[in-house]
Design a protein around this motif. Structure first.
Motif, short mmCIF file in Angstrom:
data_model
loop_
_atom_site.label_atom_id
_atom_site.label_comp_id
_atom_site.label_asym_id
_atom_site.label_seq_id
_atom_site.Cartn_x
_atom_site.Cartn_y
_atom_site.Cartn_z
N LEU A 310 0.82 -1.21 0.00
CA LEU A 310 0.00 0.00 0.00
C LEU A 310 0.85 1.26 0.00
N SER A 311 1.92 1.26 0.79
CA SER A 311 2.70 2.48 0.92
C SER A 311 4.09 2.16 1.46
N VAL A 312 5.07 2.98 1.02
CA VAL A 312 6.41 2.95 1.57
C VAL A 312 6.67 4.34 2.14
N GLU A 313 6.99 4.40 3.42
CA GLU A 313 7.18 5.68 4.10
C GLU A 313 8.57 5.78 4.70
N THR A 314 9.14 6.97 4.63
CA THR A 314 10.42 7.25 5.27
C THR A 314 10.16 8.02 6.55
N LEU A 315 10.72 7.54 7.66
CA LEU A 315 10.45 8.12 8.98
C LEU A 315 11.76 8.54 9.64
N THR A 316 11.68 9.55 10.50
CA THR A 316 12.86 9.99 11.23
C THR A 316 13.33 8.89 12.16
N PRO A 317 14.66 8.77 12.40
CA PRO A 317 15.18 7.64 13.18
C PRO A 317 14.78 7.68 14.65
N ASP A 318 14.58 8.85 15.22
CA ASP A 318 14.33 8.94 16.67
C ASP A 318 12.85 9.02 17.02
N THR A 319 12.11 9.87 16.31
CA THR A 319 10.72 10.11 16.67
C THR A 319 9.72 9.41 15.78
N GLU A 321 8.68 10.41 12.87
CA GLU A 321 7.86 11.35 12.11
C GLU A 321 8.03 11.14 10.62
N LEU A 322 6.98 11.42 9.87
CA LEU A 322 6.99 11.21 8.43
C LEU A 322 7.91 12.20 7.73
N ILE A 323 8.79 11.70 6.87
CA ILE A 323 9.65 12.53 6.03
C ILE A 323 9.13 12.54 4.60
N SER A 324 8.86 11.36 4.05
CA SER A 324 8.36 11.24 2.68
C SER A 324 7.58 9.94 2.56
N PHE A 325 6.82 9.82 1.46
CA PHE A 325 6.04 8.60 1.26
C PHE A 325 5.79 8.37 -0.22
N VAL A 326 5.57 7.10 -0.55
CA VAL A 326 5.08 6.70 -1.87
C VAL A 326 3.89 5.79 -1.61
N ALA A 327 2.69 6.26 -1.94
CA ALA A 327 1.48 5.46 -1.76
C ALA A 327 1.10 4.86 -3.11
N ILE A 328 0.88 3.55 -3.12
CA ILE A 328 0.55 2.85 -4.36
C ILE A 328 -0.97 2.82 -4.48
N GLU A 329 -1.51 3.69 -5.34
CA GLU A 329 -2.96 3.72 -5.53
C GLU A 329 -3.45 2.45 -6.20
N GLN A 330 -2.73 2.03 -7.25
CA GLN A 330 -3.17 0.86 -8.00
C GLN A 330 -2.04 0.34 -8.88
N SER A 331 -1.90 -0.96 -8.93
CA SER A 331 -1.00 -1.61 -9.90
C SER A 331 -1.86 -2.52 -10.75
N VAL A 332 -1.80 -2.32 -12.08
CA VAL A 332 -2.70 -3.06 -12.96
C VAL A 332 -1.94 -3.68 -14.13
N TRP A 333 -2.45 -4.82 -14.57
CA TRP A 333 -1.99 -5.46 -15.82
C TRP A 333 -3.13 -5.33 -16.82
N THR A 334 -2.80 -4.93 -18.05
CA THR A 334 -3.83 -4.77 -19.07
C THR A 334 -3.25 -5.08 -20.45
N ASP A 335 -4.13 -5.48 -21.38
CA ASP A 335 -3.72 -5.69 -22.76
C ASP A 335 -3.95 -4.45 -23.62
N SER A 336 -4.57 -3.41 -23.03
CA SER A 336 -4.87 -2.19 -23.78
C SER A 336 -3.76 -1.16 -23.58
N LYS A 337 -3.37 -0.50 -24.66
CA LYS A 337 -2.37 0.55 -24.57
C LYS A 337 -2.94 1.72 -23.79
N PRO A 338 -2.22 2.28 -22.81
CA PRO A 338 -2.74 3.37 -22.00
C PRO A 338 -2.96 4.64 -22.82
N ASP A 339 -3.96 5.42 -22.43
CA ASP A 339 -4.26 6.69 -23.06
C ASP A 339 -3.42 7.77 -22.39
#
Length: 350
Positions: A310-319, A321-339
């Motif tokens: 769902l998400s990969v988050e970078t947190l401070t080593p001591d407290t 606290e959130l530094i940065s994040f990558v949230a995966i909304e959706q991963s899809v396989w399709t045979d149709s070329k994306p628009d």
């Protein structure tokens, strides 16, 4: 029973112990026997009936409200193995693989009075098979805003600015060129990358076909490991494989199993990501970034049903606290070329 069911069973609240149930049942049977005694004892029942009825109610309360025996939460190994079992069942076939992400970061405003959070939506579309084929990236800046209600109060007290000028350092506290941060979102931009070379981070190895990645744990570890015993870099490569690469489901499951076997990975229990989704999470150190001369932490949050990240988050080593994040909304396989909106060539080095 699969691993995911086992984790759910361990998290379930148990009922009263067998001893408590037996004691309650025995007391109720005694009261029933009193009620069925000869009529000669009727007067005695009338006199003490309320007391006996109260005792019966107490027995019921004791039986139903007994404190559950403590149950240990699932370990990181159990969480990751459960995710591996679930993700191995997910379909992973198609001509195209699309990964829809939201990338975000938190940093102080130029005056240091409050914290901002920026976010960017990103889609990556990759053709299956040969990894040297062009792929496309669609990005849209979603804007910036105060990170928390407390930061919003400080932002309002500062006059509610809608842009911030950074002239000496960038949000990552690294020297860089001057730039501005805008509160307003931007338009979508699409880029075609024709000059493609996929490298496994820290290893110097180049990949040409993702479907040839081994599902055997020993072979996958040998491919991703920079040197024997280098756990932190191996963890980072496993994380990248799980989140960012169009691999067969069994390969992603093997990456989870490898991560489960490594030291330094700890369970955090349920966590909620920046898109409001909750799932089991594990923590480990990130070798790519340090704060106050300490490695930051990475939190990987997974879907408790499908095992997908769902998400990969970078947190401070001591407290933490959130530094940065990558949230995966959706991963899809399709045979149709994306628009794709007006794709432009992405030059090398951009």
């Amino acid at each position: 029973m699969d691993d995911l069911s086992a984790v759910r069973e361990r998290l379930a609240v148990p009922g009263p112990s067998a001893k408590t149930v037996a004691q309650g049942r025995g007391r109720l049977l005694e009261l029933i026997a009193e009620e069925r005694a000869p009529r000669a004892r009727a007067a005695r029942w009338t006199t003490f009936g309320l007391g006996l009825a109260g005792a019966a109610a107490a027995a019921l309360v004791i039986t139903s409200s007994a404190a559950p025996e403590p149950v240990a939460p699932p370990t990181a190994r159990q969480i990751l193995l459960a995710a591996a079992t679930s993700v191995a069942r997910q379909p992973a076939e198609g001509a195209w693989w699309g990964n829809k992400l939201v990338r975000g970061a938190r940093f102080h405003d130029p005056t240091g009075r409050y914290v901002l959070q920026t976010a960017t939506a990103e889609e990556t579309w990759i053709q299956a098979g040969e990894m040297t084929r062009p792929h496309w990236i669609v990005q849209r800046y979603l804007g910036a805003e105060p990170a928390t209600p407390q930061d919003e109060q400080a932002w309002r007290a500062a006059g509610s600015p809608t842009s911030w000028a950074y002239r000496t350092v960038n949000p990552g506290d690294l020297a860089g060129n001057p730039f501005d941060v805008e509160a307003a979102p931007g338009a979508a931009e699409s880029h075609e990358s024709a000059d493609v070379e996929w490298r496994l981070l820290f290893t110097g190895k180049t990949l040409t076909r993702m479907d040839e990645l081994p599902a055997d744990p020993a072979k996958l570890r040998a491919l991703l490991e920079t040197e024997p015993g280098d756990v932190r870099n191996l963890l980072y490569n496993l994380q990248s494989l799980i989140v960012y690469v169009p691999v067969p489901s069994e390969v992603r499951a093997t990456a989870y199993r490898l991560m489960a076997s490594l030291p330094g990975v700890v369970a955090q229990g349920p966590a909620t990501d920046q898109l409001g989704r909750t799932g089991p999470a594990v923590l480990y150190q990130d070798p790519t970034e340090r704060r106050h001369d300490k490695p930051v932490q990475t939190r990987l949050i997974m879907d408790g049903t499908t095992g997908e990240p769902l998400s990969v988050e970078t947190l401070t080593p001591d407290t933490g606290e959130l530094i940065s994040f990558v949230a995966i909304e959706q991963s899809v396989w399709t045979d149709s070329k994306p628009d794709l909106p007006n794709p432009q060539p992405l030059n090398e080095g951009d």
